[in-house]
Motif scaffolding. Structure first.
Motif, PDB file in Angstrom:
ATOM      1  N   SER A 143      -7.888   0.760   0.823  1.00  0.00           N
ATOM      2  CA  SER A 143      -7.312  -0.516   1.270  1.00  0.00           C
ATOM      3  C   SER A 143      -6.574  -0.338   2.583  1.00  0.00           C
ATOM      4  CB  SER A 143      -6.356  -1.060   0.192  1.00  0.00           C
ATOM      5  OG  SER A 143      -7.035  -1.346  -1.007  1.00  0.00           O
ATOM      6  N   ALA A 144      -5.869   0.787   2.715  1.00  0.00           N
ATOM      7  CA  ALA A 144      -5.168   1.067   3.974  1.00  0.00           C
ATOM      8  C   ALA A 144      -6.165   1.238   5.117  1.00  0.00           C
ATOM      9  CB  ALA A 144      -4.309   2.318   3.822  1.00  0.00           C
ATOM     10  N   ILE A 174       0.834  -1.209   0.000  1.00  0.00           N
ATOM     11  CA  ILE A 174       0.000   0.000   0.000  1.00  0.00           C
ATOM     12  C   ILE A 174       0.866   1.255   0.000  1.00  0.00           C
ATOM     13  CG2 ILE A 174      -1.624   1.342   1.395  1.00  0.00           C
ATOM     14  CD1 ILE A 174      -2.885  -1.326   2.251  1.00  0.00           C
ATOM     15  N   TRP A 183      -6.054   2.433  -3.127  1.00  0.00           N
ATOM     16  CA  TRP A 183      -5.061   2.018  -2.137  1.00  0.00           C
ATOM     17  C   TRP A 183      -5.274   2.720  -0.794  1.00  0.00           C
ATOM     18  CZ3 TRP A 183      -2.765  -2.284  -2.784  1.00  0.00           C
ATOM     19  CH2 TRP A 183      -2.468  -2.744  -4.079  1.00  0.00           C
TER      20      TRP A 183
END
Length: 392
Positions: free
Chosen positions: A194-195, A147, A191
């Motif tokens: 996603s983090a 990430i 991303w």
């Protein structure tokens, strides 16, 4: 729209976007083989297309049926993504600095090493994923590195594309950079979420992830298609100009056959024939029209030119179109006089107006002449003056 419907729509959008990327890559491949400057962009989109293809569930199923279930598919996808990030930054910096930044690929290689090591050191696993109710696989550290690399490169790409696209005077480059930056924005948001999902498992994040990747894919496909799109737009504009000039060219060449370098007499064949590039054919048409105008000028007395201008001014011709309308009118009269067998005049036979100071200006002027030539008012005045000349 329910969560499942949103996820299904996003998956379909991602599939369509990936398909567009591969189509764009195929269409741009011949030009890329001839141009080293376009190769970084093409390779960057190629890596992104490969990474996204390995992200599609149906493709993963097909691959696993062929090779057997393996975690190497997910690892290859993420490694392609890191390498693509380096290629993207290399393209952006090449566009703004004029030189490659090969150190980016070395940096990407350094980040790929811990990803491979973390994947190999993890417990046996099949997928690289962040499950809703358990630890990420292969590990949280793996996802943290992945990430961090992708998020940072996409942020840099967005900033660089936005900054340098505003400063560029090249329209194609400006559009390409902004589309590339838009794709990086979608990828960066993917991303970032996603983090967030690694720390807080919000249920709304997984359904919108395919949607973001689909938008990313379409942006990348559009970016690589910009040069081809610009070339198509230029070609269509030239075809339109040839189509507009054709009736005027045909009438003038029929009146002065000696100026013609081609035997084509059908309007559509000028667009379909492959005797040369379209821009050269357009240039030839302009030259032949100009030569015919110079020849026909010898059949028009100066007094007639003055009378044409007076008549048009009296009938309220728009000032911006006055020269073009005067030219269209006296050309009709000159064709009529020459067809009657009247010999050319002597003395000052300079054409009053031939257009702009350069080729684009001349083309624009001739387009106005061609348009004026179809005007009932021009035809009426030309017919009246032609009859008056014949009587005298």
């Amino acid at each position: 729209m329910t969560v499942s419907q949103l996820h299904s729509f996003g998956t379909e959008l991602e599939t369509a976007g990936v398909a567009c990327m591969w189509v764009s890559l195929g269409l741009r491949a011949p030009a890329v083989m001839r141009s080293s400057q376009q190769r970084p962009l093409w390779l960057a989109v190629l890596g992104a297309a490969a990474a996204l293809t390995l992200h599609l569930p149906w493709f993963i199923d097909l691959l696993h049926q062929a090779t057997g279930p393996t975690h190497l598919t997910a690892l290859a996808r993420n490694l392609f993504g890191v390498l693509t990030s380096a290629a993207v930054l290399d393209f952006v910096l090449l566009a703004v600095r004029g030189c490659h930044t090969y150190a980016l690929y070395g940096l990407a290689g350094l980040f790929m090493v811990p990803l491979v090591w973390l994947d190999a050191a993890a417990e046996p696993h099949l997928h690289h994923a962040i499950p809703h109710a358990s630890h990420p696989t292969p590990s949280t550290s793996y996802w943290a590195v992945l990430i961090a690399v992708n998020l940072s490169t996409n942020v840099v790409c967005v900033v660089a594309c936005w900054r340098y696209s505003r400063a560029s005077r090249d329209l194609s480059l400006r559009v390409g950079l902004r589309l590339f930056g838009l794709g990086a924005a979608f990828a960066g948001l993917y991303w970032l979420l996603s983090a967030v999902y690694v720390g807080v498992r919000y249920s709304w994040i997984p359904p919108i992830s395919p949607l973001l990747l689909g938008c990313y894919a379409f942006s990348r496909a559009s970016a690589i298609f910009v040069p081809l799109g610009a070339a198509v737009a230029v070609a269509l504009r030239r075809m339109r100009i040839v189509w507009q000039l054709w009736p005027l060219w045909r009438d003038l060449v029929n009146a002065v056959p000696a100026v013609s370098l081609t035997q084509t007499r059908q309007r559509g064949l000028a667009l379909l024939q492959r005797s040369g590039p379209l821009d050269l054919r357009l240039y030839r048409i302009v030259i032949e029209i100009r030569d015919a105008i110079l020849d026909l000028r010898a059949h028009i007395p100066h007094a007639v030119l003055t009378e044409v201008r007076v008549r048009l001014e009296r009938e309220g011709a728009p000032p911006a179109e006055e020269d073009a309308r005067v030219t269209a009118c006296w050309l009709r009269i000159a064709r009529s006089i020459k067809a009657g067998g009247t010999p050319p005049l002597r003395g000052d036979l300079t054409a009053p107006v031939l257009g702009g100071a350069d080729l684009p200006g001349e083309i624009e002027f001739l387009r106005k002449v061609a348009k004026a030539d179809t005007s009932p008012q021009i035809r009426r005045i030309a017919a009246h003056l032609s009859q008056s000349i014949e009587k005298h």
